[in-house]
Design a protein around this motif. Structure first.
Motif, PDB file in Angstrom:
ATOM      1  N   ARG A  94      11.312  -3.678  -0.479  1.00 41.21           N
ATOM      2  CA  ARG A  94      12.000  -2.661   0.304  1.00 41.21           C
ATOM      3  C   ARG A  94      13.490  -2.636  -0.021  1.00 41.21           C
ATOM      4  N   VAL A 127      10.436   3.725  -7.878  1.00 35.60           N
ATOM      5  CA  VAL A 127      11.115   3.761  -6.585  1.00 35.60           C
ATOM      6  C   VAL A 127      10.740   5.068  -5.898  1.00 35.60           C
ATOM      7  N   ARG A 128      10.339   4.969  -4.611  1.00 35.90           N
ATOM      8  CA  ARG A 128       9.951   6.153  -3.843  1.00 35.90           C
ATOM      9  C   ARG A 128      10.700   6.180  -2.523  1.00 35.90           C
ATOM     10  N   ASP A 129      10.917   7.385  -2.004  1.00 33.43           N
ATOM     11  CA  ASP A 129      11.586   7.496  -0.712  1.00 33.43           C
ATOM     12  C   ASP A 129      10.561   7.359   0.409  1.00 33.43           C
ATOM     13  N   CYS A 135      11.476   8.673  -6.954  1.00 38.06           N
ATOM     14  CA  CYS A 135      12.890   8.762  -7.347  1.00 38.06           C
ATOM     15  C   CYS A 135      13.082   8.396  -8.813  1.00 38.06           C
ATOM     16  N   ARG A 157      17.578   4.452  -7.509  1.00 38.75           N
ATOM     17  CA  ARG A 157      17.785   5.511  -6.523  1.00 38.75           C
ATOM     18  C   ARG A 157      19.180   6.056  -6.811  1.00 38.75           C
ATOM     19  N   CYS A 166      16.014  12.111  -3.101  1.00 39.59           N
ATOM     20  CA  CYS A 166      16.263  10.685  -2.820  1.00 39.59           C
ATOM     21  C   CYS A 166      17.730  10.361  -2.562  1.00 39.59           C
ATOM     22  N   TYR A 172      13.657   2.690   1.140  1.00 39.64           N
ATOM     23  CA  TYR A 172      13.012   3.071  -0.108  1.00 39.64           C
ATOM     24  C   TYR A 172      12.031   1.982  -0.537  1.00 39.64           C
ATOM     25  N   ASP A 173      11.002   2.399  -1.232  1.00 43.05           N
ATOM     26  CA  ASP A 173       9.915   1.515  -1.639  1.00 43.05           C
ATOM     27  C   ASP A 173      10.024   1.223  -3.135  1.00 43.05           C
TER      28      ASP A 173
END
Length: 447
Positions: A94, A127-129, A135, A157, A166, A172-173
């Motif tokens: 995270r 990376v994802r929001d 992202c 990001r 993003c 963020y993951d």
């Protein structure tokens, strides 16, 4: 057998009456020797044998990758972490971010020695929001070099007018997973994660990548090299600058160097493997030279096959370091976006030993820099960690004088501690023996 007298006559008319027996003396000395042994450090097992495949950053925090987002552990920009990656399934971490900084996470994967490696094996980092939108995504594989070695992929990001997705503050993951085939070895890989934040600019400038730059390769540097043994990880990378640098390298070994680059400077690098004294055959992808940027993001690499004669792996020309490179299309151009230390990572494939023996082999790293140093873009704050996106005076001095340690990934340092401890322990024995002697003399009667 001659018996010790009960008293000995010493100069100046003094008589020392020996009250302790020979057995007691032996016991005391033996005890002191045991104390000496106790203060010596216990060295890692690899110090006396084959070096490990990677030297993790000292003080790296242990973190466990979660199977989902709900229990993912946080990564803090400025910190380095150690984790592990199973052969199947995603793992999650995270990031809790503001709305202004660009944040990067580099993931270095370290397969165990002897692991079977295929061309398609590697790692994927994304990376994802909070809404699940991607992202960034980066995938790195071993390619033609079928030899277990550290490889790194990075996620980001970014907040910019060119990439509005993003850019909001929030959670963020970071997702890491193995890629491969049905033949891939089902083993667990070690991971080192490095998180970095880049502050925004004071003023928004050009948002297009430079269109013109010198893409021609300069004449290669020639001549004998200066010995500079590389490190065993990013944290122990040894600084080098323009010139030729030599070291010994064994099959299966990876050496890390770093080159401080100012804004506006352009880097060229070649790794050469010396000829063999025996053996025959053809080793595909024997020598690999990889380049990583200051946040340990992959830039480019080159490989060379080996047939026992001198061979070289040369990086393609790359643009001068510029903030605006991040807007370039090709990944290897956009990765040249920071000033700071760029990492040259050299690997000699383990398969070389099967045809040409265990070595060591002569490695020559030739580094050339072009272009004039320029002023930075003007950051509105500090990065985390604070020494990533500039070249310090200490780094320049280390390049000139080789002050950055031994390059052995900790083994030579451990031997230094051992030597110092050994000297200290020997001194302790002499001091304690001296005190024992004085106490005994004070307790004795004078006749």
């Amino acid at each position: 057998m001659r018996a010790w007298p009960s008293a000995r006559v010493w100069p100046y008319g003094r008589v020392w009456r020996v009250r302790s027996s020979a057995r007691a003396r032996v016991a005391v000395v033996a005890g002191l020797l045991l104390c000496t042994t106790a203060v010596l450090p216990v060295l890692p097992a690899q110090a006396a044998g084959t070096p490990g495949p990677y030297a993790f950053a000292p003080g790296a925090r242990s973190v466990t990758g979660a199977t989902g987002t709900a229990d993912a552990e946080p990564l803090t920009p400025g910190a380095t972490y150690k984790s592990s990656l199973p052969s199947v399934g995603e793992i999650h971490y995270r990031l809790d971010l503001d709305a202004t900084s660009d944040v990067y996470v580099s993931v270095t994967a370290v397969p165990p020695l002897g692991s079977g490696i295929y061309a398609g094996d590697g790692i994927n980092v994304s990376v994802r929001d909070a809404a699940g939108r991607t992202c960034s995504q980066d995938r790195e594989t071993f390619g033609v070099v079928h030899s277990p070695r550290p490889i790194a992929a990075w996620g980001a990001r970014e907040t910019s007018v060119n990439r509005p997705r993003c850019e909001s503050a929030g959670t963020y993951d970071v997702i890491v997973e193995r890629v491969g085939t049905a033949e891939s070895a089902p083993d667990t890989w070690d991971l080192e994660l490095f998180a970095t934040s880049e502050p925004p600019l004071k003023q928004t400038g050009e948002t297009n990548a430079p269109e013109v730059w010198n893409s021609a390769s300069p004449a290669p540097l020639t001549g004998e090299g200066e010995r500079r043994v590389g490190g065993s990880g990013f944290a122990s990378a040894v600084p080098v600058g323009q010139g030729a640098w030599t070291a010994d390298i064994e099959p299966g070994r990876t050496l890390f160097y770093k080159v401080p680059l100012d804004w506006g400077r352009q880097l060229y690098a070649t790794a050469e493997l010396g000829s063999s004294k025996g053996g025959d055959g053809y080793a595909v992808g024997a020598l690999n030279l990889s380049l990583y940027n200051p946040v340990r993001g992959f830039v480019d690499d080159a490989s060379a096959n080996y047939d026992g004669r001198r061979k070289a792996a040369e990086l393609d020309p790359l643009p001068p370091v510029a903030y605006e490179n991040r807007y370039a299309g090709p990944d290897k151009l956009s990765a040249m976006r920071f000033a700071g230390s760029y990492y040259l990572v050299v690997h000699l494939a383990a398969e070389v030993a099967e045809r040409y023996g265990e070595g060591p082999f002569e490695l020559t790293l030739r580094v050339r820099e072009e272009g004039s140093a320029q002023a930075g873009p003007g950051y509105a704050g500090e990065s985390e960690p604070g020494d990533v996106f500039h070249v310090s005076a200490a780094e320049r001095q280390a390049v000139a004088g080789g002050a950055a340690g031994t390059g052995g990934g900790g083994d030579d340092a451990a031997m230094t501690v051992l030597a110092a401890s050994g000297i200290g322990a020997g001194t302790l024995v002499l001091v304690v023996l001296g005190v024992w002697m004085v106490v005994a003399r004070r307790r004795v009667g004078v006749g």
